[in-house]
Structures are given as C-alpha cells and as structure tokens.
Scaffold this active site. Sequence first.
Site, PDB file in Angstrom:
ATOM      1  N   LYS A 194      52.566  48.129  39.405  1.00 22.87           N
ATOM      2  CA  LYS A 194      51.586  48.949  38.667  1.00 22.87           C
ATOM      3  C   LYS A 194      50.864  48.200  37.551  1.00 22.87           C
ATOM      4  O   LYS A 194      50.353  48.793  36.609  1.00 22.87           O
ATOM      5  CB  LYS A 194      52.219  50.241  38.094  1.00 22.87           C
ATOM      6  CG  LYS A 194      52.921  51.066  39.136  1.00 22.87           C
ATOM      7  CD  LYS A 194      52.006  51.433  40.265  1.00 22.87           C
ATOM      8  CE  LYS A 194      52.630  51.104  41.585  1.00 22.87           C
ATOM      9  NZ  LYS A 194      51.671  51.148  42.694  1.00 22.87           N
ATOM     10  N   THR A 203      48.505  44.746  40.884  1.00 30.51           N
ATOM     11  CA  THR A 203      48.820  43.902  42.036  1.00 30.51           C
ATOM     12  C   THR A 203      47.795  44.041  43.154  1.00 30.51           C
ATOM     13  O   THR A 203      47.348  43.052  43.737  1.00 30.51           O
ATOM     14  CB  THR A 203      50.206  44.296  42.594  1.00 30.51           C
ATOM     15  OG1 THR A 203      51.094  44.553  41.515  1.00 30.51           O
ATOM     16  CG2 THR A 203      50.753  43.233  43.510  1.00 30.51           C
ATOM     17  N   THR A 204      47.440  45.295  43.455  1.00 37.16           N
ATOM     18  CA  THR A 204      46.529  45.556  44.572  1.00 37.16           C
ATOM     19  C   THR A 204      45.170  44.899  44.328  1.00 37.16           C
ATOM     20  O   THR A 204      44.579  44.291  45.228  1.00 37.16           O
ATOM     21  CB  THR A 204      46.348  47.083  44.748  1.00 37.16           C
ATOM     22  OG1 THR A 204      47.628  47.705  44.729  1.00 37.16           O
ATOM     23  CG2 THR A 204      45.638  47.402  46.040  1.00 37.16           C
ATOM     24  N   TRP A 205      44.708  45.026  43.096  1.00 35.94           N
ATOM     25  CA  TRP A 205      43.425  44.417  42.717  1.00 35.94           C
ATOM     26  C   TRP A 205      43.496  42.898  42.832  1.00 35.94           C
ATOM     27  O   TRP A 205      42.598  42.244  43.393  1.00 35.94           O
ATOM     28  CB  TRP A 205      43.091  44.826  41.278  1.00 35.94           C
ATOM     29  CG  TRP A 205      41.699  44.542  40.831  1.00 35.94           C
ATOM     30  CD1 TRP A 205      40.630  44.160  41.609  1.00 35.94           C
ATOM     31  CD2 TRP A 205      41.208  44.631  39.486  1.00 35.94           C
ATOM     32  NE1 TRP A 205      39.520  44.007  40.819  1.00 35.94           N
ATOM     33  CE2 TRP A 205      39.850  44.284  39.535  1.00 35.94           C
ATOM     34  CE3 TRP A 205      41.794  44.968  38.271  1.00 35.94           C
ATOM     35  CZ2 TRP A 205      39.045  44.278  38.371  1.00 35.94           C
ATOM     36  CZ3 TRP A 205      41.003  44.968  37.119  1.00 35.94           C
ATOM     37  CH2 TRP A 205      39.649  44.633  37.180  1.00 35.94           C
ATOM     38  N   HIS A 210      57.441  40.725  43.190  1.00 34.33           N
ATOM     39  CA  HIS A 210      57.671  41.408  41.913  1.00 34.33           C
ATOM     40  C   HIS A 210      58.869  40.805  41.174  1.00 34.33           C
ATOM     41  O   HIS A 210      59.306  41.333  40.164  1.00 34.33           O
ATOM     42  CB  HIS A 210      57.916  42.909  42.133  1.00 34.33           C
ATOM     43  CG  HIS A 210      56.706  43.673  42.577  1.00 34.33           C
ATOM     44  ND1 HIS A 210      55.484  43.566  41.958  1.00 34.33           N
ATOM     45  CD2 HIS A 210      56.527  44.581  43.573  1.00 34.33           C
ATOM     46  CE1 HIS A 210      54.606  44.366  42.553  1.00 34.33           C
ATOM     47  NE2 HIS A 210      55.217  44.982  43.547  1.00 34.33           N
ATOM     48  N   LYS A 254      43.186  55.788  38.871  1.00 30.93           N
ATOM     49  CA  LYS A 254      42.074  55.748  37.921  1.00 30.93           C
ATOM     50  C   LYS A 254      41.525  54.334  37.740  1.00 30.93           C
ATOM     51  O   LYS A 254      40.316  54.126  37.685  1.00 30.93           O
ATOM     52  CB  LYS A 254      42.528  56.274  36.564  1.00 30.93           C
ATOM     53  CG  LYS A 254      42.702  57.778  36.481  1.00 30.93           C
ATOM     54  CD  LYS A 254      42.918  58.154  35.021  1.00 30.93           C
ATOM     55  CE  LYS A 254      42.812  59.666  34.803  1.00 30.93           C
ATOM     56  NZ  LYS A 254      43.074  59.995  33.383  1.00 30.93           N
TER      57      LYS A 254
HETATM   58  P1  A3P Z   1      46.365  53.553  37.549  1.00 30.70           P
HETATM   59  O1  A3P Z   1      47.505  54.314  38.137  1.00 30.70           O
HETATM   60  O2  A3P Z   1      46.474  53.419  36.072  1.00 30.70           O
HETATM   61  O3  A3P Z   1      45.035  54.055  37.963  1.00 30.70           O
HETATM   62  P2  A3P Z   1      49.543  48.039  41.516  1.00 30.70           P
HETATM   63  O4  A3P Z   1      48.436  47.571  42.375  1.00 30.70           O
HETATM   64  O5  A3P Z   1      50.254  46.929  40.799  1.00 30.70           O
HETATM   65  O6  A3P Z   1      50.436  48.954  42.242  1.00 30.70           O
HETATM   66  O7  A3P Z   1      48.881  48.869  40.322  1.00 30.70           O
HETATM   67  C1  A3P Z   1      48.212  50.071  40.590  1.00 30.70           C
HETATM   68  C2  A3P Z   1      47.231  50.330  39.473  1.00 30.70           C
HETATM   69  O8  A3P Z   1      46.071  49.502  39.648  1.00 30.70           O
HETATM   70  C3  A3P Z   1      46.728  51.758  39.476  1.00 30.70           C
HETATM   71  O9  A3P Z   1      46.451  52.054  38.105  1.00 30.70           O
HETATM   72  C4  A3P Z   1      45.467  51.634  40.308  1.00 30.70           C
HETATM   73  O10 A3P Z   1      44.551  52.687  40.126  1.00 30.70           O
HETATM   74  C5  A3P Z   1      44.926  50.323  39.808  1.00 30.70           C
HETATM   75  N1  A3P Z   1      44.017  49.671  40.772  1.00 30.70           N
HETATM   76  C6  A3P Z   1      44.137  49.607  42.114  1.00 30.70           C
HETATM   77  N2  A3P Z   1      43.110  48.948  42.647  1.00 30.70           N
HETATM   78  C7  A3P Z   1      42.314  48.568  41.630  1.00 30.70           C
HETATM   79  C8  A3P Z   1      41.078  47.856  41.558  1.00 30.70           C
HETATM   80  N3  A3P Z   1      40.465  47.424  42.656  1.00 30.70           N
HETATM   81  N4  A3P Z   1      40.537  47.659  40.345  1.00 30.70           N
HETATM   82  C9  A3P Z   1      41.147  48.113  39.231  1.00 30.70           C
HETATM   83  N5  A3P Z   1      42.309  48.788  39.229  1.00 30.70           N
HETATM   84  C10 A3P Z   1      42.893  49.014  40.424  1.00 30.70           C
END
Ligand code: A3P
Length: 320
Positions: free
Chosen positions: A68, A71-73, A133, A287
Amino acid sequence: GAIGPEPFMKSAEAVPVIPVVGLTTDPKLWVCFYQGTWVLATLVPGIVSIQRNFAPRRGDVVLASIPKSGTTWLKALAFATMARAAHPPADNPGHPLLRLNPHQCVPYMERMFAAGDEAVMDTLPSPRLMSTHLHHSILPTSITNNPDCKIIYICRDPKDMLVSFWHFVRRVNADISFSDVFEAACNGTSVSGPIWDHLLGYWNASKASPETVLFLRYEEMLRDPAGNARKLARFVGQPFSPAEEEAGVVDQIVRLCSIDKLKSVEVNKGGSGTAGTHFANDWYFRKGGAGDWANHMTPDMARRLDAIVEEKLSGSGLSF
Ligand code: A3P
C-alpha cells in the site's frame, strides 16, 4: 540486445476471489515473526525458498515496498519504462498495461516462490523485473550484495499507507477496524513491519550504494511523476534520449500509468483476481492521493504514529 521485461502472465485468467483465511484483527492478522520481520504466514515457505534458491541474473531489477505504498504504480511505471522499446507507450492498443493488471506484468517474488512457480522467473527475458515486500535485511545477498542487481524502493507516508491498507484488508475481512490496523502498526507487528525497519533498511542501502538502490517517495511521485520516471529510467540504465524527450515519451508513460488511466482498463475493473492472488484487480486502485489519513485518524492518533516513526528514524536523514 535485451529489449526489456515482458509480462509473466500472458492472459487475464482470473482466480476466484475468496477470503484469505486468518486475515483477522491483530494479534489477529495472520502474520508471523520471521528473522526480525512480520510477514504473512502463508508466504514463509516462499521466503525461505527465495533465500535459498533465488538465482540472480545480470540486469535484474527488484521493486521493493511495504504493501500500500504505491507498488502497483511503481510496477506500471517501471514496466512501461523498461519495456518501451518493445511496447511503445503511445497509440498502442496492444500495450500489456492495457490488457493486463500491473501485477501480471511484474511477478511478486514471495508468492511465485511460495506457489512453487519460481521456474517461471527463469523463463523471463532479461532484464527481469520483479517485486518483493521483504525487508532489505532478509533478502538474499545474491540481490543485496550484487552490483548487477538493482533495487527500486517506494515508500509513502505511513499514515496514508495504513489507511490504504485498511481499505484493502476490509475487502478480505469486513470486521477489521481501523484501530486494529493502527495499533498493529504502532506495535511494529503490521504486515511487513516494523514499518520503520523496512524503511531504514532500504534507506540506508540507498545511501551506501545509490547506484544499486533507488529510493522513491509516493508523495514526490504525485508532485512530479515525469521527473521521477526520468530518475527511474536513468537508474536502470535506460535514460530517455533527446529524441524521446522531444516526442513526449515521458509524458506518455506517465499518462499510461496514471491511476485514472489504469482504472479505466477493463481488466482492472474486474471483481476477480487475475494476478495470481485472491485479491481483485480493482482493489489496487482507490483514491491515489496524499492526506486521506485525516479522514480516518484523530489528530492524537496521527501525532502518536508520527512521533513513533520520527523517533525510530531519527538520525537517519529520512523523515515524513
Ligand atoms: P489509496 O488506497 O490511498 O488510494 P499498492 O499498489 O502498494 O498496493 O498501493 C495501493 C495504493 O496506491 C492505493 O492508495 C491506490 O489507490 C494507489 N495507486 C494505485 N495505482 C496508482 C497509480 N497509478 N497512481 C497513483 N496511485 C496509485
């Protein structure tokens, strides 16, 4: 020569979304203490296997984070950047990120090794892109002490990370309260905890060896995504050329990887998990901003966590 990473999953095959047994409230989260770190119990066999069997390859890039933290970004940005020769980011309906979830493009090492799928890693073309992680301290030295292997770390304000984590685990178990997640984090027992040790491990490594460990911050990426994409490209030895700059490739990558764009991709709207996990793809996109903690924490809670983190990080040069 190498043209860059390829998705490790070719299609958007779904696995049913089922609750992860045992993910209840703390001490309730089914995490266990492994070599000084709190990890999901189901992944321990995978972690042991990584430590024993990970076969490094020249050019490997490992994306590291606490869940969180973005990572996905980071997966999307690193993949789009490193694969841009084979997969141009603009006007390309066949781009893997328009067909696959970012987690299908970049394998999550603990899960691959836990599932006995580590052979898939060997079939990936070089340079490979993968994610973890795990704390820096428990990665194998074939990664951390290897000049041919690079690490890109992303971190985020722990308060926003926790809020994001809570929203995520609520999808698994609606009974988990925010205060359970919060208390676990303060005690150091949250998933990938202690948070401060996770941060410090990669922070110190990036200070000691900036050519092999790049330390990124989610809030900085929100502020200047293009600048951070350039930093990432330089770090992996694929800087954007003047011609690419001229053609707007950096902005194309930033747009392709933006949360709004990724949310609009069919596979990411899905209510079923396609990334080899039981987590649905749409859970990863919520978000995507900074400061949502203020909607979930009292000022006292925020001060308490800030004080713990500040104390633990004091003297390191890292702060939030
Ligand atoms: P929020 O829950 O605060 O919106 P992870 O990828 O490490 O699991 O983290 C998820 C968080 O990154 C979530 O935050 C998600 O909305 C946000 N996120 C996912 N894709 C994103 C992107 N392309 N750009 C910015 N934030 C992103």
